[in-house]
Design an enzyme around this catalytic site. Structure first.
Site, PDB file in Angstrom:
ATOM      1  N   GLY A 121     -21.112 -17.645  53.039  1.00 43.51           N
ATOM      2  CA  GLY A 121     -21.365 -16.388  52.575  1.00 43.51           C
ATOM      3  C   GLY A 121     -22.816 -16.263  52.811  1.00 43.51           C
ATOM      4  N   ASP A 146     -15.339 -12.169  48.332  1.00 50.15           N
ATOM      5  CA  ASP A 146     -15.891 -11.131  47.836  1.00 50.15           C
ATOM      6  C   ASP A 146     -16.134  -9.769  48.813  1.00 50.15           C
ATOM      7  OD1 ASP A 146     -16.412 -12.727  45.687  1.00 50.15           O
ATOM      8  OD2 ASP A 146     -18.390 -13.078  45.875  1.00 50.15           O
ATOM      9  N   MET A 188     -12.652 -10.910  40.232  1.00 50.71           N
ATOM     10  CA  MET A 188     -13.925 -11.640  40.701  1.00 50.71           C
ATOM     11  C   MET A 188     -14.678 -10.570  41.904  1.00 50.71           C
ATOM     12  SD  MET A 188     -13.187 -15.790  41.591  1.00 50.71           S
ATOM     13  CE  MET A 188     -13.726 -16.863  40.430  1.00 50.71           C
ATOM     14  N   GLU A 241     -15.708  -8.297  38.000  1.00 43.69           N
ATOM     15  CA  GLU A 241     -16.700  -9.026  37.292  1.00 43.69           C
ATOM     16  C   GLU A 241     -18.111  -8.552  37.005  1.00 43.69           C
ATOM     17  OE1 GLU A 241     -16.760 -13.230  38.562  1.00 43.69           O
ATOM     18  OE2 GLU A 241     -17.335 -12.628  40.507  1.00 43.69           O
TER      19      GLU A 241
HETATM   20  O1  F6P Z   1     -18.442 -15.749  45.556  1.00 46.83           O
HETATM   21  C1  F6P Z   1     -17.087 -16.008  45.489  1.00 46.83           C
HETATM   22  C2  F6P Z   1     -16.589 -16.512  44.013  1.00 46.83           C
HETATM   23  O2  F6P Z   1     -15.437 -16.659  43.743  1.00 46.83           O
HETATM   24  C3  F6P Z   1     -17.459 -14.947  43.201  1.00 46.83           C
HETATM   25  O3  F6P Z   1     -16.393 -14.192  43.188  1.00 46.83           O
HETATM   26  C4  F6P Z   1     -17.287 -15.781  41.718  1.00 46.83           C
HETATM   27  O4  F6P Z   1     -18.345 -15.237  41.033  1.00 46.83           O
HETATM   28  C5  F6P Z   1     -17.853 -16.941  42.107  1.00 46.83           C
HETATM   29  O5  F6P Z   1     -17.522 -17.368  43.528  1.00 46.83           O
HETATM   30  C6  F6P Z   1     -17.573 -18.186  41.285  1.00 46.83           C
HETATM   31  O6  F6P Z   1     -17.944 -19.190  41.686  1.00 46.83           O
HETATM   32  P1  F6P Z   1     -17.731 -20.653  40.794  1.00 46.83           P
HETATM   33  O7  F6P Z   1     -16.579 -21.295  41.641  1.00 46.83           O
HETATM   34  O8  F6P Z   1     -18.879 -21.504  41.214  1.00 46.83           O
HETATM   35  O9  F6P Z   1     -17.218 -20.495  39.606  1.00 46.83           O
END
Ligand code: F6P
Length: 366
Positions: A121, A146, A188, A241
């Site tokens: 990303g 996302d 998310m 979120e």
């Molecule tokens: O960027 C992808 C994502 O799934 C977001 O939608 C979410 O806020 C974040 O990563 C969660 O990250 P982690 O896996 O570190 O909890």
């Protein structure tokens, strides 16, 4: 103009968090790169395999990526902590941060790697730009559920996440109706509302709150009261979120630092608190969480991942580095890396998708 490099050996890694379709990209990239005469290495767990004291780098041949198309996760593993420019060292909670980028460059040079192929990303692409500045050619492949990476209409992973979230909305409908409850589903997406908006429309939510449209809780309460007055005693509210009230800030679980994003969370529970007392219903909150990143990728994500992998192999073989593969409309193209980083891809509050949601009676909160 993109400078042409002589590329014979490349190293691929899956940076940041996982997204359904990563294995489809790896499979397509390794197969096509092999046919084009390239050698492919892979770093395990994103940049972790390149920065740890013992490197974890392996050769990837077509037989190493057999049978993985339908699998979620990444056969190479992922890490969203292993930023080589700001690498955490020491016990959890007491980390110090080191710049290990020179070590990465040294290890790539030792192995005669001509280009880095980064599947990731915006965080991973920023690192890619910095490695380019250190003399390492980079080809990028956009990945994130996302869908917030600029320059591409879609990233792979979004479609599977939306399907999973739509399934969750369907499931919530039946229990919401049985108990006459207001059900809040937190999804998310960080600062982008693509998952919430798409799944909310597909699942027939009554209100959808996204980060791009700060919400007025009174509008949401009024929507619920209007449904009750019309004889429908339950409501489904989907919230991204990163969504927040007009006069409030984003809900976070942890603080971030440069190169390490804060963890978001709590938006759904905050909405429940704000709604409590404004409506007579019992309110329940579901946080769907990482279920959205797991499971077998949808056919759309397998297809998009395959097309991205093929294009990235071609860019490498042609020596066209410093570029990101993208989907524009229905066509796979490539753009300079910096185009992807210029501005994030967010939902247009006045765009077609939002207007379609409003047109079918969904409350957007603002
Ligand atoms: O960027 C992808 C994502 O799934 C977001 O939608 C979410 O806020 C974040 O990563 C969660 O990250 P982690 O896996 O570190 O909890």
């Amino acid at each position: 103009m993109t400078e042409k490099k002589n590329v014979r050996r490349v190293l691929v890694l899956t940076g940041g968090g996982d997204a359904p379709g990563l294995n489809a990209v790896l499979r397509a990239f390794v197969r096509h790169a092999h046919d084009l005469g390239l050698e492919v290495l892979g770093s395990e767990d994103g940049f972790a395999g390149l920065v740890e004291p013992e490197p974890r780098i392996r050769t990837l041949r077509p037989e190493d990526v057999r049978g993985i198309l339908q699998r979620g996760g990444s056969v190479l593993g992922c890490s969203n902590r292993a930023n080589p420019f700001d690498y955490p060292v020491g016990p959890k909670g007491h980390e110090t941060y080191e710049d290990r980028s020179a070590l990465v460059v040294e290890r790539l040079r030792e192995r005669d790697v001509d280009a880095l192929v980064l599947i990731g990303g915006d965080g991973t692409m920023h690192m890619g730009k910095r490695f380019e500045a250190l003399g390492i050619p980079v080809v990028g492949i956009p990945k994130t559920i996302d869908n917030d990476l600029g320059a591409t209409d879609y990233t792979f992973g979004l479609d599977t996440a939306v399907s999973t979230a739509t399934w969750a909305i369907d499931a919530l409908h039946t229990t919401a109706e049985a108990h006459d409850r207001v059900m809040i589903l937190e999804l998310m997406g960080r600062h982008a509302g693509w998952i919430a908006l798409s799944a909310g429309i597909a699942g027939g939510a009554d209100a959808i709150l996204i980060p791009e449209i700060p919400y007025d809780v009174e509008r949401v309460a009024e929507k619920i009261r209007a449904r009750t007055a019309a004889g429908t005693h339950f409501s489904i509210i989907v919230i991204g979120e990163g969504a927040h009230p007009k006069d409030g800030t984003i809900s976070t679980l942890t603080e971030g630092r440069a190169g390490h994003l804060p963890r978001l969370g709590g938006a759904g529970h905050r909405l429940a608190e704000l709604l409590d007392g404004q409506v007579d219903h019992e309110i329940r909150v579901t946080v769907l969480g990482h279920v959205q990143r797991g499971g077998s990728p949808s056919s759309f994500d397998r297809l998009l991942g395959t097309r991205f992998g093929v294009k990235a192999a071609e860019l490498c073989a042609e020596g066209r580095t410093g570029r990101l593969v993208v989907l524009r409309g229905t066509v796979i193209r490539s753009v300079p890396l910096e185009e992807a980083l210029a501005s994030p891809h967010l939902v247009d509050p006045d765009g077609q998708l939002v207007r379609a949601a409003r047109a079918v009676g969904i409350e957007l909160g603002g």
